[in-house]
Write an enzyme that holds these catalytic residues in place. Sequence first.
Site, mmCIF file in Angstrom:
data_model
loop_
_atom_site.group_PDB
_atom_site.id
_atom_site.type_symbol
_atom_site.label_atom_id
_atom_site.label_comp_id
_atom_site.label_asym_id
_atom_site.label_seq_id
_atom_site.Cartn_x
_atom_site.Cartn_y
_atom_site.Cartn_z
ATOM 1 C CB CYS A 39 3.506 -9.048 -18.316
ATOM 2 S SG CYS A 39 4.733 -8.458 -19.237
ATOM 3 C CB CYS A 63 6.296 -8.525 -15.642
ATOM 4 S SG CYS A 63 5.137 -9.393 -16.090
ATOM 5 C CE LYS A 123 7.710 -7.385 -10.642
ATOM 6 N NZ LYS A 123 7.435 -9.108 -10.274
ATOM 7 C CE1 TYR A 138 5.281 -12.903 -8.979
ATOM 8 C CE2 TYR A 138 3.616 -14.309 -8.523
ATOM 9 C CZ TYR A 138 3.789 -12.793 -9.480
ATOM 10 O OH TYR A 138 3.374 -13.078 -10.594
ATOM 11 C CD GLU A 188 8.274 -9.787 -7.269
ATOM 12 O OE1 GLU A 188 8.361 -10.485 -7.953
ATOM 13 O OE2 GLU A 188 6.000 -9.046 -8.269
ATOM 14 C CG HIS A 245 37.008 -16.940 -7.566
ATOM 15 N ND1 HIS A 245 36.376 -17.362 -6.556
ATOM 16 C CD2 HIS A 245 38.317 -16.953 -6.853
ATOM 17 C CE1 HIS A 245 37.003 -16.719 -4.888
ATOM 18 N NE2 HIS A 245 38.073 -16.567 -5.383
ATOM 19 C CD GLU A 257 33.559 -19.107 -6.149
ATOM 20 O OE1 GLU A 257 34.330 -19.329 -7.307
ATOM 21 O OE2 GLU A 257 33.959 -17.289 -6.672
HETATM 22 C C1 LIG Z 1 2.350 -6.889 -9.710
HETATM 23 C C2 LIG Z 1 2.344 -7.794 -10.560
HETATM 24 C C3 LIG Z 1 3.600 -8.565 -11.118
HETATM 25 C C4 LIG Z 1 3.679 -9.304 -12.114
HETATM 26 N N1 LIG Z 1 5.539 -9.557 -12.197
HETATM 27 C C5 LIG Z 1 5.347 -10.577 -12.667
HETATM 28 C C6 LIG Z 1 6.977 -11.508 -13.022
HETATM 29 O O1 LIG Z 1 8.504 -10.635 -12.387
HETATM 30 N N2 LIG Z 1 7.124 -12.465 -13.872
HETATM 31 C C7 LIG Z 1 6.236 -12.873 -14.497
HETATM 32 O O2 LIG Z 1 6.332 -13.947 -15.590
HETATM 33 N N3 LIG Z 1 4.760 -12.550 -14.325
HETATM 34 C C8 LIG Z 1 4.915 -11.776 -13.500
HETATM 35 N N4 LIG Z 1 3.367 -11.538 -13.799
HETATM 36 C C9 LIG Z 1 2.595 -12.594 -14.278
HETATM 37 C C10 LIG Z 1 2.153 -11.544 -15.699
HETATM 38 O O3 LIG Z 1 1.894 -10.578 -15.605
HETATM 39 C C11 LIG Z 1 1.121 -12.864 -15.984
HETATM 40 O O4 LIG Z 1 0.798 -14.492 -15.807
HETATM 41 C C12 LIG Z 1 0.398 -12.266 -18.048
HETATM 42 O O5 LIG Z 1 0.471 -11.084 -18.397
HETATM 43 C C13 LIG Z 1 -0.121 -13.189 -18.238
HETATM 44 O O6 LIG Z 1 -0.170 -12.823 -19.102
HETATM 45 P P1 LIG Z 1 -1.680 -13.034 -20.425
HETATM 46 O O7 LIG Z 1 -1.988 -12.774 -21.883
HETATM 47 O O8 LIG Z 1 -2.422 -14.292 -20.032
HETATM 48 O O9 LIG Z 1 -3.584 -12.152 -19.844
HETATM 49 P P2 LIG Z 1 -3.026 -10.768 -19.699
HETATM 50 O O10 LIG Z 1 -1.610 -10.314 -19.470
HETATM 51 O O11 LIG Z 1 -3.953 -9.910 -18.551
HETATM 52 O O12 LIG Z 1 -3.423 -9.639 -20.814
HETATM 53 C C14 LIG Z 1 -4.951 -10.180 -21.138
HETATM 54 C C15 LIG Z 1 -6.095 -8.235 -21.129
HETATM 55 O O13 LIG Z 1 -7.133 -9.306 -22.087
HETATM 56 C C16 LIG Z 1 -7.397 -7.379 -22.354
HETATM 57 N N5 LIG Z 1 -8.847 -8.265 -21.432
HETATM 58 C C17 LIG Z 1 -9.747 -8.574 -20.827
HETATM 59 N N6 LIG Z 1 -10.752 -8.825 -20.856
HETATM 60 C C18 LIG Z 1 -11.190 -8.495 -21.877
HETATM 61 C C19 LIG Z 1 -12.209 -8.487 -22.911
HETATM 62 N N7 LIG Z 1 -13.584 -8.800 -22.303
HETATM 63 N N8 LIG Z 1 -11.899 -7.939 -23.763
HETATM 64 C C20 LIG Z 1 -11.330 -7.566 -24.841
HETATM 65 N N9 LIG Z 1 -10.323 -7.116 -24.183
HETATM 66 C C21 LIG Z 1 -9.765 -8.055 -22.923
HETATM 67 C C22 LIG Z 1 -7.365 -7.128 -20.351
HETATM 68 O O14 LIG Z 1 -7.625 -5.426 -20.408
HETATM 69 C C23 LIG Z 1 -5.058 -7.834 -20.383
HETATM 70 O O15 LIG Z 1 -4.546 -6.836 -21.204
HETATM 71 C C24 LIG Z 1 2.898 -10.375 -12.401
HETATM 72 C C25 LIG Z 1 1.257 -9.718 -12.703
HETATM 73 C C26 LIG Z 1 1.714 -9.092 -11.601
HETATM 74 C C27 LIG Z 1 -0.631 -8.097 -11.653
#
Ligand SMILES: Cc1cc2nc3c(=O)[nH]c(=O)nc-3n(C[C@H](O)[C@H](O)[C@H](O)COP(=O)(O)OP(=O)(O)OC[C@H]3O[C@@H](n4cnc5c(N)ncnc54)[C@H](O)[C@@H]3O)c2cc1C
Length: 461
Positions: free
Chosen positions: A43, A48, A51, A180, A184, A438, A443
């Site tokens: 994110c 997010c 972006k 999406y 986007e 309004h 609205e």
């Molecule tokens: C381009 C894009 C735009 C998006 N826009 C939106 C939006 O507008 N609104 C919205 O709600 N969501 C959006 N999302 C989705 C959102 O980013 C994810 O749903 C959210 O970040 C998920 O969080 P998470 O904690 O599951 O995983 P992540 O945020 O992906 O975090 C996982 C972390 O784990 C780390 N990791 C992975 N494996 C290991 C390991 N073995 N050891 C140590 N670290 C590790 C990674 O480096 C990463 O930092 C977007 C995603 C993308 C790709």
Amino acid sequence: MSDFDTDLFVIGGGSGGVRAARIAAGYGARVMLAEEFRVGGTCVIRGCVPKKLLVYASRFSHSFEEAEGYGWTVGETSFDWATLIANKDREIARLEAAYTANLTRSGVTIAKTRAVLEDAHTVRLLSDDRRVRAKHILIATGGWPGMGTGIAGIEHVISSNEAFHLTELPKRILIQGGGYIAVEFACIFAGLGSAVTLVYRGDNILRGFDDDVRTHLRIEMEKRGIKIICKRIVEAVEKVDHGLCVELSDHDDIVVDKVMFATGRRPNVKGLGLEAAGVKLNDKGAIEVDGFSRTSVPHIYAVGDVTDRLALTPVAIREGHAFADSLFGGRPTEVDHANVPTAVFSEPEIGVIGLTETQAREGYLRVDIFKTSFRPMKSVFVGSEARTLMKLIVDGASDRVLGCHIVGPDAGEMIQMLGIAIKMGATKADLDATMAVHPTAAEELVTMRTVTESHVRQAAE
Ligand SMILES: Cc1cc2nc3c(=O)[nH]c(=O)nc-3n(C[C@H](O)[C@H](O)[C@H](O)COP(=O)(O)OP(=O)(O)OC[C@H]3O[C@@H](n4cnc5c(N)ncnc54)[C@H](O)[C@@H]3O)c2cc1C
């Protein structure tokens, strides 16, 4: 003395992992968190936040055009991609530092390394080959762009990860995908001045969204010059003198400067040692969890995109929070994944909550549709043909609003607020009883009085 080095080991410092770690530490748990790349996760670092900054940048071109109609002389404008990316990177670094400081302040120990499971209680830190014995483990490793099964020339194709770090704005870009993220980025690049072609294998973009939303957005994107090609896929990409030659499944060739795939994201489970720990995957390749985010191993949990329930930041955060409340706060909490409002930051923007018309008609005997499409005041004034769509889906029996779908400026902001009412079970009569603000576009949501379509399903079906 505990047999374990820590009460909780969190793998992944993204939205879900960071929230879970902070809340668990706040309850007095000893917490360690491993992050292999940058704290903040998708994110903050490559999702997010960056972006949305690019979306803001891309919308200025349209604002400049409109400004003239309102009497402004804007003069010659120019756009510098390098400045935008440098400023974006500075902001991301600031946020990453803030996330790191919050974790540390909460008492979480951060290990900047990849971590894998060696067995059901042992996490191995790859940077120094250290083993940590953890009483509980939370897997919050997120997702990763899927690039398909591998076509000729895939090495020339970028994903959204790389799109944030291009050295220059591509003059011509082809994006494959209809979700999406594809939509986007198509709008971002088009707004910044690139010639954009969107290629999607399905009938229409944004599968899973309401059909009226899909059609409306497609028309609006095409009005803005984006070329949308459906029922085709990219078969090969070849480097040529003046760019990249993309071969489509109908054997048409298109020459562009960049090719980006946004063809879905996969749960990040590869090489994590899940088998060694006994953690099961479901048939979508995501970690299988119950309502409390517990995996097939009772003391190992998983939240966020790696579980592929609803891949959105607020959902990952809520799951991480609920996990910590349940395990360390003595407050067992399940996350309700129904009626989650969400936005697509296309141009124009989309805001939706609840059921699509198709879903409602499958699940309810009588469904009333209230729909309007209009040119918003700000656009009409400057002669723009841009239209806004608003659609309410109502259960004809109970009058409850089952879904709301908006395509137009500020749709994301609108759906956040209307989402509260719909989550609370608002009826159409409640919306009717709400006085309009309004003049606004919103609205229309409380002034649509006439049913535009009514669908009655035979009970015997
Ligand atoms: C381009 C894009 C735009 C998006 N826009 C939106 C939006 O507008 N609104 C919205 O709600 N969501 C959006 N999302 C989705 C959102 O980013 C994810 O749903 C959210 O970040 C998920 O969080 P998470 O904690 O599951 O995983 P992540 O945020 O992906 O975090 C996982 C972390 O784990 C780390 N990791 C992975 N494996 C290991 C390991 N073995 N050891 C140590 N670290 C590790 C990674 O480096 C990463 O930092 C977007 C995603 C993308 C790709």
